[in-house]
Design a protein around this motif. Sequence first.
Motif, PDB file in Angstrom:
ATOM      1  N   ILE A 146      34.199  10.550  30.511  1.00  0.00           N
ATOM      2  CA  ILE A 146      35.358   9.656  30.540  1.00  0.00           C
ATOM      3  C   ILE A 146      35.275   8.481  29.560  1.00  0.00           C
ATOM      4  O   ILE A 146      36.266   7.792  29.360  1.00  0.00           O
ATOM      5  N   THR A 147      34.113   8.240  28.966  1.00  0.00           N
ATOM      6  CA  THR A 147      34.004   7.120  28.036  1.00  0.00           C
ATOM      7  C   THR A 147      33.258   7.537  26.779  1.00  0.00           C
ATOM      8  O   THR A 147      32.372   8.401  26.824  1.00  0.00           O
ATOM      9  N   ASN A 148      33.619   6.902  25.669  1.00  0.00           N
ATOM     10  CA  ASN A 148      32.945   7.181  24.410  1.00  0.00           C
ATOM     11  C   ASN A 148      31.596   6.482  24.311  1.00  0.00           C
ATOM     12  O   ASN A 148      30.847   6.722  23.361  1.00  0.00           O
ATOM     13  N   LEU A 149      31.293   5.608  25.251  1.00  0.00           N
ATOM     14  CA  LEU A 149      30.028   4.860  25.202  1.00  0.00           C
ATOM     15  C   LEU A 149      29.249   5.024  26.502  1.00  0.00           C
ATOM     16  O   LEU A 149      28.934   4.038  27.193  1.00  0.00           O
ATOM     17  N   PRO A 150      28.905   6.257  26.866  1.00  0.00           N
ATOM     18  CA  PRO A 150      28.071   6.428  28.068  1.00  0.00           C
ATOM     19  C   PRO A 150      26.713   5.760  27.909  1.00  0.00           C
ATOM     20  O   PRO A 150      26.056   5.423  28.901  1.00  0.00           O
TER      21      PRO A 150
END
Length: 301
Positions: A146-150
């Motif tokens: 869900i996020t580009n910065l896990p």
Amino acid sequence: MSGHWVDTRAPQATRPFLKLARMERPIGWWLLLLPCWWAAGLAAIAAGHPYPDPWHCLLFLIGAIAMRGAGCTFNDIIDRKLDAQVARTRGRPLPSGQVTVRAAALFMVGLSLIGLVVLLQFNAFTIAAGIASLVIVAIYPFMKRITNLPQFVLGLAFSWGGLLGWSAVFGRLDAPAFLIYAAAVVWTVGYDTIYALQDIEDDVIAGIKSSARYFGDHGREAIALCFALAVVLAGLAAWTAGGGPIAFAGLAAFAGHLGWQVSRIKGATSPVALAIFRSNQNAGLLLATGFALDALARSAF
């Protein structure tokens, strides 16, 4: 890892479980442990102790190994279908069928209980703070969807020891603890972006989000920025804790190592990226050593 004792000496039946816990890859628990030791060193400086509390450091070591194993097992349970689509991870015990989900879950509970026993050795504030970290640990495996910065969420979880190492001594959190925690968070984003460089092509196919994909051609600059912020924040932590010249010499060595890493990133092959990532154990130890020696020197005069 070829030739590791997990593959050569451990009983055959235990090997899949040891691999679930990534025992053949100690870099993971080192990276979880080091913020604990950073904070323990800063706490020793601030409290006027000659060295970080050895009992605390041993507990952090045991806890880091156990909880890293539990976290990896939980992550593998959640990601078993995604792991089957990535060349580097499809041979892991769950996607390859070496271990059942039920057996992995029981193994995870066992490791978590070891971590709980370790945590209960600390003061009440630290126990509560340690339990609070489980919220971040629980949501991390879902972040790559869900996020580009896990990697940022990983940093929030992996850096928690920066808070615990301080609170274990003082029973509270102060500015140095928050600053070293923030330093560890951005350090984690930087080094885990290097790690993610290995999987960019497979991640695109599997639809897995990562900072390496997000930063794209600007990855090297982004990693350099993360590392620079880590140095500044760690320096502020040392300053607010009352650190002296040796602490800042350790910081300079840490900064130099991070700069070396950035210099090697551009065009790095997967094996080189992995080697650079693993070298963060040495980078973190340089900083921990600087803090510990500073405490020793200050108590001697």
